[in-house]
Scaffold this motif. Structure first.
Motif, mmCIF file in Angstrom:
data_model
loop_
_atom_site.group_PDB
_atom_site.id
_atom_site.type_symbol
_atom_site.label_atom_id
_atom_site.label_comp_id
_atom_site.label_asym_id
_atom_site.label_seq_id
_atom_site.Cartn_x
_atom_site.Cartn_y
_atom_site.Cartn_z
ATOM 1 N N ARG A 359 0.996 -1.449 -0.027
ATOM 2 C CA ARG A 359 0.441 0.415 0.262
ATOM 3 C C ARG A 359 1.320 0.964 0.249
ATOM 4 N NH1 ARG A 359 -1.926 2.767 4.328
ATOM 5 N NH2 ARG A 359 -3.785 3.900 4.182
ATOM 6 N N THR A 360 0.295 2.506 -0.992
ATOM 7 C CA THR A 360 0.841 3.206 -1.009
ATOM 8 C C THR A 360 0.593 4.195 -0.356
ATOM 9 O OG1 THR A 360 2.621 2.811 -2.632
ATOM 10 C CG2 THR A 360 2.559 4.611 -2.773
ATOM 11 N N VAL A 361 1.061 5.111 0.237
ATOM 12 C CA VAL A 361 -0.270 7.018 0.318
ATOM 13 C C VAL A 361 1.181 7.794 0.119
ATOM 14 C CG1 VAL A 361 -0.749 8.224 2.554
ATOM 15 C CG2 VAL A 361 -0.989 5.962 2.558
ATOM 16 N N VAL A 362 0.322 9.274 -0.644
ATOM 17 C CA VAL A 362 0.682 9.759 -1.346
ATOM 18 C C VAL A 362 0.543 10.888 -0.626
ATOM 19 C CG1 VAL A 362 1.747 11.293 -3.224
ATOM 20 C CG2 VAL A 362 1.665 8.817 -3.034
ATOM 21 N N THR A 363 1.077 12.433 -0.116
ATOM 22 C CA THR A 363 0.829 13.191 0.223
ATOM 23 C C THR A 363 1.428 14.194 -0.634
ATOM 24 O OG1 THR A 363 0.079 12.937 2.551
ATOM 25 C CG2 THR A 363 0.773 14.540 2.389
ATOM 26 N N LEU A 364 0.805 15.217 -1.161
ATOM 27 C CA LEU A 364 1.114 16.451 -1.462
ATOM 28 C C LEU A 364 0.367 17.870 -1.109
ATOM 29 C CD1 LEU A 364 -0.851 16.158 -4.776
ATOM 30 C CD2 LEU A 364 1.552 15.284 -4.327
ATOM 31 N N PHE A 365 1.735 18.555 -0.777
ATOM 32 C CA PHE A 365 1.645 19.609 0.289
ATOM 33 C C PHE A 365 1.855 20.757 -0.754
ATOM 34 C CE2 PHE A 365 2.887 22.238 4.004
ATOM 35 C CZ PHE A 365 1.714 22.778 3.704
ATOM 36 N N ARG A 366 1.363 22.127 -1.007
ATOM 37 C CA ARG A 366 1.903 23.402 -1.842
ATOM 38 C C ARG A 366 1.581 24.198 -0.922
ATOM 39 N NH1 ARG A 366 -1.636 26.204 -6.009
ATOM 40 N NH2 ARG A 366 -2.531 27.743 -3.882
ATOM 41 N N TYR A 367 2.707 25.240 -0.599
ATOM 42 C CA TYR A 367 3.112 26.102 0.469
ATOM 43 C C TYR A 367 3.500 27.074 -0.058
ATOM 44 C CZ TYR A 367 7.111 24.261 1.678
ATOM 45 O OH TYR A 367 8.106 23.356 1.992
ATOM 46 N N GLY A 368 3.936 28.730 0.262
ATOM 47 C CA GLY A 368 4.571 29.698 -0.675
ATOM 48 C C GLY A 368 4.462 31.088 0.211
ATOM 49 N N GLU A 369 5.041 32.003 -0.089
ATOM 50 C CA GLU A 369 4.831 33.516 0.265
ATOM 51 C C GLU A 369 3.191 33.928 -0.965
ATOM 52 O OE1 GLU A 369 6.015 38.079 1.146
ATOM 53 O OE2 GLU A 369 7.471 36.060 0.881
ATOM 54 N N GLY A 370 2.316 34.451 -0.769
ATOM 55 C CA GLY A 370 1.283 34.283 -2.076
ATOM 56 C C GLY A 370 0.573 33.436 -2.338
ATOM 57 N N SER A 371 0.283 32.203 -1.819
ATOM 58 C CA SER A 371 -0.137 31.381 -2.400
ATOM 59 C C SER A 371 -1.197 30.429 -1.245
ATOM 60 C CB SER A 371 0.873 30.053 -2.650
ATOM 61 O OG SER A 371 -0.039 28.524 -2.824
ATOM 62 N N VAL A 372 -2.157 29.936 -0.906
ATOM 63 C CA VAL A 372 -3.057 29.623 -0.202
ATOM 64 C C VAL A 372 -2.345 28.134 -0.287
ATOM 65 C CG1 VAL A 372 -5.082 28.933 0.954
ATOM 66 C CG2 VAL A 372 -5.216 30.753 -0.991
ATOM 67 N N ASN A 373 -2.007 27.966 0.987
ATOM 68 C CA ASN A 373 -1.608 26.157 1.538
ATOM 69 C C ASN A 373 -3.119 24.836 1.138
ATOM 70 O OD1 ASN A 373 0.796 27.453 2.152
ATOM 71 N ND2 ASN A 373 0.390 26.971 4.304
ATOM 72 N N HIS A 374 -2.096 24.221 0.257
ATOM 73 C CA HIS A 374 -3.322 23.411 -0.090
ATOM 74 C C HIS A 374 -2.144 21.548 0.421
ATOM 75 C CE1 HIS A 374 -6.214 24.964 -1.913
ATOM 76 N NE2 HIS A 374 -5.054 26.133 -2.418
ATOM 77 N N LYS A 375 -3.404 21.137 0.788
ATOM 78 C CA LYS A 375 -3.040 19.362 0.811
ATOM 79 C C LYS A 375 -3.765 18.752 0.106
ATOM 80 C CE LYS A 375 -0.573 19.427 4.888
ATOM 81 N NZ LYS A 375 -0.496 19.108 6.885
ATOM 82 N N ARG A 376 -2.957 17.533 -0.252
ATOM 83 C CA ARG A 376 -3.929 16.832 -0.866
ATOM 84 C C ARG A 376 -3.527 15.264 -0.463
ATOM 85 N NH1 ARG A 376 -6.007 16.349 -7.950
ATOM 86 N NH2 ARG A 376 -8.533 15.110 -6.688
ATOM 87 N N ARG A 377 -4.532 14.146 -0.167
ATOM 88 C CA ARG A 377 -4.015 12.484 0.063
ATOM 89 C C ARG A 377 -4.282 11.924 -1.089
ATOM 90 N NH1 ARG A 377 -2.629 9.558 4.820
ATOM 91 N NH2 ARG A 377 -3.671 7.237 4.441
#
Length: 410
Positions: A359-377
């Motif tokens: 089983r593989t679980v992938v977590t995507l996380f986007r962040y940075g100045e001027g960007s709304v932080n987002h997560k995805r699994r």
């Protein structure tokens, strides 16, 4: 798993031969005729059969995906066919002595010797010149949600009430340098390969693209299918501690991608900042119980973020599936991708111990100045139905890249 698809136009006609064996769950049920679920399943499979035109190469530019198709492409590229961080040295793990100047390095060599013995021994592993594996997968993904939101992510349309999408795959490999992989899921087909000089990827909706940097093996091979490459990958790792995985006390081996490799994978629009791999090896059995890797990418400010597709399809899909605040082009955006694979169900085939599930679980996380932080699994559960070694007649012609391959010279 079936290698033939029933002819849905004429019952007395020949079945269609499929390149990728499909799981039984993808076929319409033979029971009940037009009963519950019958017509929709029949129509869905009929539409998949009609979509076989994706094997034909066209000169037209691929159309932008949206909705569920984009979600499927994201799953196929991010979860289905990621590459490992770096090239694998040639049989380094089988030649080096455990005596090293560093206690962490010498401990890692000893752990790898135990792993090689647990997987069948050096003689058995070095005797493998080629292999193939056939398996099936079930994938699902959550919607993007706020990075500071601790609540559970809402399943996306591809999750199908937590059931996920079902697919089948086949992997061909001739030593670690040559490999070819095909994955079919929900009417979409994705293929990837390496001819020893470059690695490439092709999907139903996009032109073929070569991966930046030196050719690297498929990550799926290191999830218990290719113990020889796994041992060589961790030949330069260091032991950093211990951790309990599924009740097993494990040693932790850590490996950092070389800065020169990271630079070769970067471009004018983005930087690969780091790519780290951790392997968890059982102290009791010597088996690889879990593999993790973390990848951090920075999109350079004001340099056309949408051209990120030159790096990989997966990050292009990320930017396409989540809007970026374009009003602030002076701020860098960071994408962090973390993958964790639990490896299990080891069985011997011709004296070599292969993992048959995980089983593989992938977590995507986007962040940075001027960007709304987002997560995805995203999640994948896979199983191996069939595997074999040292195939007769498998030569380099089977690993040629597609004719429409686009090589980026940025």
């Amino acid at each position: 798993m079936r290698k033939l698809c029933p002819n849905l136009d004429r019952e007395d006609a020949l079945d269609t031969v499929l390149e990728v064996p499909l799981p039984e769950e993808m076929f319409p049920s033979d029971k009940g005729g037009g009963g519950k679920g019958g017509p929709s399943a029949h129509n869905a499979h009929y539409m998949w059969l009609k979509s076989q035109a994706f094997d034909k190469i066209t000169e037209a530019a691929p159309k932008q995906l949206s909705g569920r198709s984009a979600e499927l492409q994201l799953l196929l590229s991010v979860v289905g066919s990621p590459l490992i961080p770096m090239p694998i040295p040639n049989d380094t793990a089988f030649k080096r002595s455990v005596r090293e100047s560093s206690i962490q390095a010498s401990t890692a060599k000893y752990i790898l010797q135990q792993y090689i013995a647990a997987m069948g021994g050096q003689a058995a592993l070095t005797s493998v010149q080629s292999m193939y594996a056939v398996g099936k997968v079930r994938m699902s993904a959550s919607e993007f949600h706020m990075g500071n939101d601790s609540s559970a992510a809402v399943p996306s349309s591809t999750a199908k009430s937590s059931a996920g999408e079902i697919g089948g795959f086949v992997l061909w490999q001739k030593r670690p340098e040559l490999w070819y992989f095909e994955l079919v899921m929900a009417g979409c087909k994705m293929s990837a390969g390496c001819n020893g000089k470059l690695a490439w990827r092709h999907s139903t909706s996009e032109q073929s693209h070569a991966s930046r940097g030196p050719p690297r093996p498929l990550r799926r091979s290191l999830q218990g299918l290719d113990p020889r490459s796994t041992a060589n990958l961790f030949a330069d790792a260091v032991c950093i501690g211990e951790k309990i995985i599924k009740g097993e006390e494990c040693f932790i081996l850590k490996l950092e991608a070389n800065p020169s490799v990271l630079k070769s994978r970067s471009a004018s629009t983005f930087d690969i900042i780091r790519h780290t791999v951790w392997g968890y090896f059982s102290q009791r059995t010597g088996l690889l119980m879990q593999i993790e890797d973390s990848h951090l990418l920075r999109m350079r400010a004001g340099r056309g973020r949408q051209s990120l597709a030159t790096n990989s399809t997966s990050h292009h899909q990320l930017t396409s599936n989540c809007s970026i605040n374009s009003s602030n082009n002076d701020a860098s955006i960071f994408w962090e991708t973390s993958m964790e694979s639990v490896i299990e169900d080891y069985r011997y085939i011709d004296g070599i111990n292969l993992a048959h599930g995980g089983r593989t679980v992938v977590t995507l996380f986007r962040y940075g100045e001027g960007s709304v932080n987002h997560k995805r699994r995203m999640e994948e559960v896979w199983s191996i139905e069939e595997a074999d070694f040292n195939l007769h007649g498998l030569n380099s012609d089977y690993f040629l890249p597609p004719s429409d391959l686009k090589i980026d010279n940025d």
